[in-house]
Design an enzyme around this catalytic site. Structure first.
Site, PDB file in Angstrom:
ATOM      1  N   ILE A  81      45.074  33.267  28.699  1.00  0.00           N
ATOM      2  CA  ILE A  81      46.574  32.906  28.640  1.00  0.00           C
ATOM      3  C   ILE A  81      46.670  31.504  29.520  1.00  0.00           C
ATOM      4  O   ILE A  81      46.646  31.795  30.769  1.00  0.00           O
ATOM      5  CB  ILE A  81      47.436  34.012  28.899  1.00  0.00           C
ATOM      6  CG1 ILE A  81      47.040  35.099  27.930  1.00  0.00           C
ATOM      7  CG2 ILE A  81      48.836  33.578  28.608  1.00  0.00           C
ATOM      8  CD1 ILE A  81      47.952  36.667  28.142  1.00  0.00           C
ATOM      9  N   MET A  87      45.803  34.580  37.839  1.00  0.00           N
ATOM     10  CA  MET A  87      45.010  33.833  38.307  1.00  0.00           C
ATOM     11  C   MET A  87      45.743  32.834  38.882  1.00  0.00           C
ATOM     12  O   MET A  87      46.607  31.849  38.351  1.00  0.00           O
ATOM     13  CB  MET A  87      43.873  32.936  37.888  1.00  0.00           C
ATOM     14  CG  MET A  87      42.886  33.974  37.200  1.00  0.00           C
ATOM     15  SD  MET A  87      41.798  33.451  35.988  1.00  0.00           S
ATOM     16  CE  MET A  87      42.600  33.507  34.568  1.00  0.00           C
ATOM     17  N   GLY A 130      45.611  27.575  37.053  1.00  0.00           N
ATOM     18  CA  GLY A 130      46.662  28.727  37.122  1.00  0.00           C
ATOM     19  C   GLY A 130      46.853  29.277  35.710  1.00  0.00           C
ATOM     20  O   GLY A 130      47.229  28.648  34.645  1.00  0.00           O
ATOM     21  N   SER A 131      46.704  30.533  35.753  1.00  0.00           N
ATOM     22  CA  SER A 131      47.020  31.192  34.357  1.00  0.00           C
ATOM     23  C   SER A 131      46.778  32.929  34.723  1.00  0.00           C
ATOM     24  O   SER A 131      46.872  33.229  35.421  1.00  0.00           O
ATOM     25  CB  SER A 131      45.581  30.661  33.401  1.00  0.00           C
ATOM     26  OG  SER A 131      44.421  30.575  34.389  1.00  0.00           O
ATOM     27  N   ARG A 132      46.444  33.428  33.296  1.00  0.00           N
ATOM     28  CA  ARG A 132      46.290  34.669  33.393  1.00  0.00           C
ATOM     29  C   ARG A 132      45.202  35.075  32.503  1.00  0.00           C
ATOM     30  O   ARG A 132      45.020  34.483  31.377  1.00  0.00           O
ATOM     31  CB  ARG A 132      47.497  35.348  33.103  1.00  0.00           C
ATOM     32  CG  ARG A 132      47.699  36.965  32.850  1.00  0.00           C
ATOM     33  CD  ARG A 132      49.187  37.321  32.457  1.00  0.00           C
ATOM     34  NE  ARG A 132      49.226  38.203  31.585  1.00  0.00           N
ATOM     35  CZ  ARG A 132      50.264  38.808  31.139  1.00  0.00           C
ATOM     36  NH1 ARG A 132      51.285  38.222  31.306  1.00  0.00           N
ATOM     37  NH2 ARG A 132      50.256  39.618  29.944  1.00  0.00           N
TER      38      ARG A 132
END
Length: 246
Positions: free
Chosen positions: A173, A115, A203-205
């Site tokens: 994450i 993301m 911002g991430s995953r």
């Protein structure tokens, strides 16, 4: 409901479709940005008001919470996040989700969705069921696009047990910018497919561990929408997808 009420509801829904609301977790940031902008404008510091106006817009855009149309069907697993499929690999489940009463110890297909700061950061349940586990792990903040982020970064694990007794795991994450994982559910809560379960700021995953035998129905580089894009189907004999970026 009379025709006038139906008309008003229809208009309200239309506005929400075109102008998504701001998630409650983001409203305080938006209000702070607006107040600061108003104070600066009041004192005629207009050269600073414009950048802060842009900041207000960015905060509202980041925490936007659009309506999603969740597909219906037995065994469907939908994307829990907006973003791009950055990794698909067979890996052992994380220790926090492993074990006989969890995801087991054998390798499972993990679909990782990255993301960016421009994506919607509301995360949704991939399947309906009971939140059986939640485990928060503090950690580093390396690039969430890297494979090692699953083991090194700040993260939060979820395990959802469906009514058929099948467990699906997912992990939020944190990335280089994201420093705050926000859960919206707790253990023993029951969630519907596509229901909001958490968010990650800036911002991430998100990793999804598909149950054994489930073939991913997305390809590397594919864009996903939380609550809408189908990642796989429990009990399906579908073949793996491949794709080409054009």
């Amino acid at each position: 409901m009379n025709k006038e009420e139906q008309r008003k509801n229809s208009a309200a829904q239309s506005i929400r479709w075109h102008f998504p609301s701001i998630h409650p977790e983001g409203r305080k940031f938006f209000v702070i940005a607006v107040i600061i902008s108003a104070i600066i404008t009041y004192f005629s510091w207009l050269w600073m008001a414009w950048p802060l106006g842009v900041l207000c817009f960015c905060v509202a855009a980041f925490f936007r919470d659009p309506i999603r149309t969740v597909p219906e069907g037995d065994g469907l697993i939908v994307s829990p996040a907006d973003g791009m499929v950055c990794l698909i690999a067979d890996v052992p489940p994380p220790p926090e989700l492993a074990g006989a009463d969890g995801l087991g110890d054998a390798p499972l297909t993990r679909v990782s969705i990255f993301m960016s700061v421009f994506d919607v950061h509301i995360n949704r349940a991939p399947v309906p069921g009971r939140i059986a586990r939640i485990a928060y792990i503090p950690g580093a903040f390396v690039n969430a696009d890297l494979d090692k982020a699953s083991e090194k970064n700040e993260r939060q694990h979820f395990m959802i047990e469906t009514k058929e007794g099948i467990n699906v795991g997912l992990t939020q994450i944190a990335g280089l910018i994201a420093r705050r994982i926000v859960p919206l559910t707790k253990v023993e809560d029951y969630v519907e497919r596509g229901e909001r379960i958490g968010l990650i700021r800036f911002g991430s995953r998100l990793d999804v561990y598909l149950p054994a035998g489930v073939t991913p129905q997305v390809a590397l580089g594919q864009r996903c929408l939380a609550g809408e894009t189908i990642l796989g189907q429990i009990g399906s004999q579908a073949k793996p997808l491949t794709g080409m970026r054009l």
